[in-house]
Enzyme design. Sequence first.
Site, PDB file in Angstrom:
ATOM      1  N   GLU A 315      25.871  43.437 -98.299  1.00  0.00           N
ATOM      2  CA  GLU A 315      25.678  44.254 -99.497  1.00  0.00           C
ATOM      3  C   GLU A 315      26.919  45.076 -99.853  1.00  0.00           C
ATOM      4  O   GLU A 315      26.847  46.276-100.101  1.00  0.00           O
ATOM      5  CB  GLU A 315      24.465  45.175 -99.321  1.00  0.00           C
ATOM      6  N   ASP A 394      13.551  41.745 -96.541  1.00  0.00           N
ATOM      7  CA  ASP A 394      13.895  43.162 -96.651  1.00  0.00           C
ATOM      8  C   ASP A 394      12.650  44.021 -96.858  1.00  0.00           C
ATOM      9  O   ASP A 394      12.403  44.470 -97.967  1.00  0.00           O
ATOM     10  CB  ASP A 394      14.858  43.333 -97.842  1.00  0.00           C
ATOM     11  N   GLU A 422      10.200  52.191 -99.019  1.00  0.00           N
ATOM     12  CA  GLU A 422      11.045  51.700-100.113  1.00  0.00           C
ATOM     13  C   GLU A 422      10.312  50.717-101.032  1.00  0.00           C
ATOM     14  O   GLU A 422      10.233  50.933-102.237  1.00  0.00           O
ATOM     15  CB  GLU A 422      12.296  51.040 -99.521  1.00  0.00           C
TER      16      GLU A 422
HETATM   17  O1  GCW Z   1      16.541  47.474 -98.254  1.00  0.00           O
HETATM   18  C1  GCW Z   1      17.870  47.507 -98.600  1.00  0.00           C
HETATM   19  C2  GCW Z   1      18.002  48.767 -99.338  1.00  0.00           C
HETATM   20  C3  GCW Z   1      19.379  49.350 -99.281  1.00  0.00           C
HETATM   21  C4  GCW Z   1      19.761  49.461 -97.822  1.00  0.00           C
HETATM   22  C5  GCW Z   1      19.751  48.062 -97.224  1.00  0.00           C
HETATM   23  C6  GCW Z   1      20.029  48.067 -95.740  1.00  0.00           C
HETATM   24  C7  GCW Z   1      21.069  51.177 -96.824  1.00  0.00           C
HETATM   25  O2  GCW Z   1      17.616  48.540-100.660  1.00  0.00           O
HETATM   26  O3  GCW Z   1      19.336  50.606 -99.887  1.00  0.00           O
HETATM   27  O4  GCW Z   1      21.009  50.064 -97.661  1.00  0.00           O
HETATM   28  O5  GCW Z   1      18.500  47.469 -97.379  1.00  0.00           O
HETATM   29  O6  GCW Z   1      19.072  48.027 -94.984  1.00  0.00           O
HETATM   30  O7  GCW Z   1      21.173  48.109 -95.343  1.00  0.00           O
END
Ligand code: GCW
Length: 858
Positions: A315, A394, A422
């Site tokens: 990311e 995720d 989240e």
């Molecule tokens: O779930 C995603 C989130 C990001 C997060 C990433 C991760 C901290 O949307 O905000 O970054 O995973 O776990 O690294």
Amino acid sequence: MRLRGLPLAYLTLLSVFVLLPTISAQGVGESSPLGSGDAAWLSYQPVRSETVFPGGVPDTVVQLGVSLLEDSSAKELAAGWRGMLQHEPRVIHADVGDGRKVVLGTQREIELWSTHASATKSLAHDAFRIYRDKNALVIEGGDDRGVLYGTFALLREIAEQHSTANLDQSSTPWAAIRWTNEWDNPNGTIERGYAGPSIFFEGGKVRADLSRAAAYARLLSSVGIDGCTINNVNADLSLLRPENLREIARIADVFRPYGVRLSLSVDMSSPEVLGGLKTFDPLDPVVATWWKAKVDEIYAVIPDFGGVVIKADSEGRVGPSKYGRTQSDAANVVARALKSHGGVVMYRGFVYNNHLDWHDLKADRARAGYDTFHPLDGKFDDNVIVQIKNGPIDFQVREPVSPLLAGLPKTNEAIELQVTQEYTGQQRHLVYLVPMWKETLDTDMRGSAAAAPLPVKLLVSGRATGTEQHSEGGFVGVSNVGTDGWLGNPLALANLYGFGRLAWNPNLEAATISDEWTRLTFGNDEQVRSTINKLQLDSWQIYESYTGPLGIGTLTDIVGAHFGPGIESAERNGWGQWIRADGHGVGMDRTVVTGTGYIGQYPAPLAATYESLATCPDDLLLFMHHVPYTYRLHSGLTVMQFIDNTHYWGAHAAAQQVPAWEALRGKLPDATYAEVLKRLKYQAGSAIVWRDAVTRWFTKQSGVPDALGRVNHYPNRIEAESMKLSDYTIVDVNPWETTSGGKAVICDRPECKAETTWDGPDGWYDVAVQYFDLLHGHSQFTLTIAGHNVGHWTADDTLPGDTPNGSTSTRRSLDRVAIHHGDLIQVTGWPDGTEKAPLDYLSIAPAARTGIVVNGIR
Ligand code: GCW
């Protein structure tokens, strides 16, 4: 027309008068719902002392050792005694006489104190035993942290009003690593935090007042958590500067009395960006030297530093791939710097390409973790622990277990669970996550049908038999607590509590954990316990039902706030959360035979279960397979009918949570009661937004109508765009499915009106105004019926987003309003800045409630 003997006009007035106080304020406020309730589940409410101590309450605490942790234990016992037993014990250091007492010490100290105790078999680090020795209640720890954990265990027994007469309880933590990660940034914001600003940072610095950080460490240690990473895995590099490390050491200082070790997230590029080197190549000796010096510098100010968490090649974070190096190269260079100090590297398995080609039917984000890390098995140093999210994507509302958990037999591993909600409603929706975590932890990852079971909980224990694993392993909970009651929603604290309890003992039942938490937080009242336990235990299924069912993913806006519905946001972009919904069918084909091959990453028995449609469980069907909308599930329903039914059931069940909670009025602290009620009411409205968005979208996509005729037919609804509008203008909403009719009205003048004349019969009605409350701006609204002002409110919630859509859609509800045929119903809006008093619809339904329904969820 007369109702109950009174003229309707009079009733209308009366209803305004009587109903005003019950109008629900559905915004979620910013101030802490707990007020001074930082204590959370350590509330220490009075218990019946004669039940707990039939022979009399001990009046003395004998603290045998001298250590910070034993001091904390004695202090904690005294606090518990004061609150629960209304008794101030004296704390002494040398035993005197035969009186009733609690004796606490490490195993060595206890052995010196009493010959009886030496029969106890040797206790491991952090382990404890609590038992009776004549008049003494003994808390014996494998070390002083074990003493502290034993102390909290005894206090739990007392809070639950269990008799201690024959107490004999031994407990050893399941795994060594029991950490939380906090995604806090130095500026005080928290990535994916839903409870206000950071308890650690403010304005680029460590907070001057760290009392909340200390209170947090106490909470963590009370459930056996021994480590806390205080900053975002998307790490701010500046935190490693010497002046910042000195400040961070102050946080470690307030953690220390509770046995919580501080750790930091670090970025792989630090040697270059912070250290001024020309490279951060992990195999370059200059880089290794830099890490060594930096780590030594950390230990100079934080001698019990726990280690680091690393997010790399993920990311947008850089990583070893820049130099053609592997993730193990990156992990090991930092691990070697930590090794002599006893620190660990938590290396995140969340490595994937977020620029995947969605045209490629073989591309699959779910494969990434295993594809990257499995070939590196055995190449990680022994103080590296690969930190793996529970699912391969995720933190969706339902995912299969990550196959990587079974793909590293020669590597230490920890499971990463997300406490902060989240993708599961951001604490505005009630979702008790422990049952979901339990499912993952209990999933059997055995390599062959003949082998012994190998549940995930064993794989992360650091002592899995049948693997060549190293000795470390554990649990990491992404917690993201803030200053607003830790997690904002008082009921969400059961997730933090539950994470800690599972990390200590994953064999505990979800129901047991919920009940413990409820009793510790709210006392032992039967009705409170049964109501809250039911709410918690039903909540995951309810949330899943009105969001993303059948393993499809949460269906939330994945390129936005991850909160409201945004179905198509999953498709046609590089993020790889595709649902592959077309006119004929839906779901990702991840089979080995025709799909991405992902299923082949599982051990053979599990792979066989998922590969075959005959055995793949319904709740993971669309994660594993692409099927037509008319495909029949094991339940006999078609996919499309299941989607419709489950969404209607889920929204109904969410609404039922409100009266269930209301039955507890007067039995809980007022602020807590009100805060939860506000959130449950918000959730009930939001569940309707979700229900409508998902069912309408799939109905359109599939062309398959709802057999029960509900979707796209909303008999009690009056669309704003169909009302007589004065100055309001009609706009399209994106995504279309998140508003009723795909349109909303907005006000570009100082004041606008939408009105309609009631053409239904006279009666009592439940009225809801569905509007949009954007993050910025405080529009105002008034609802009048037959000229009477029945509600005035300000759109001052902080819902995530600045456009009208499913994330900002909310409602104002008024129960039992008298309306008669021909009444003029008017909504007046006053915009504020960019928030243009946006409206979606009015709902006017015959009043539902004649009384309160208790526990009517299913
Ligand atoms: O779930 C995603 C989130 C990001 C997060 C990433 C991760 C901290 O949307 O905000 O970054 O995973 O776990 O690294």
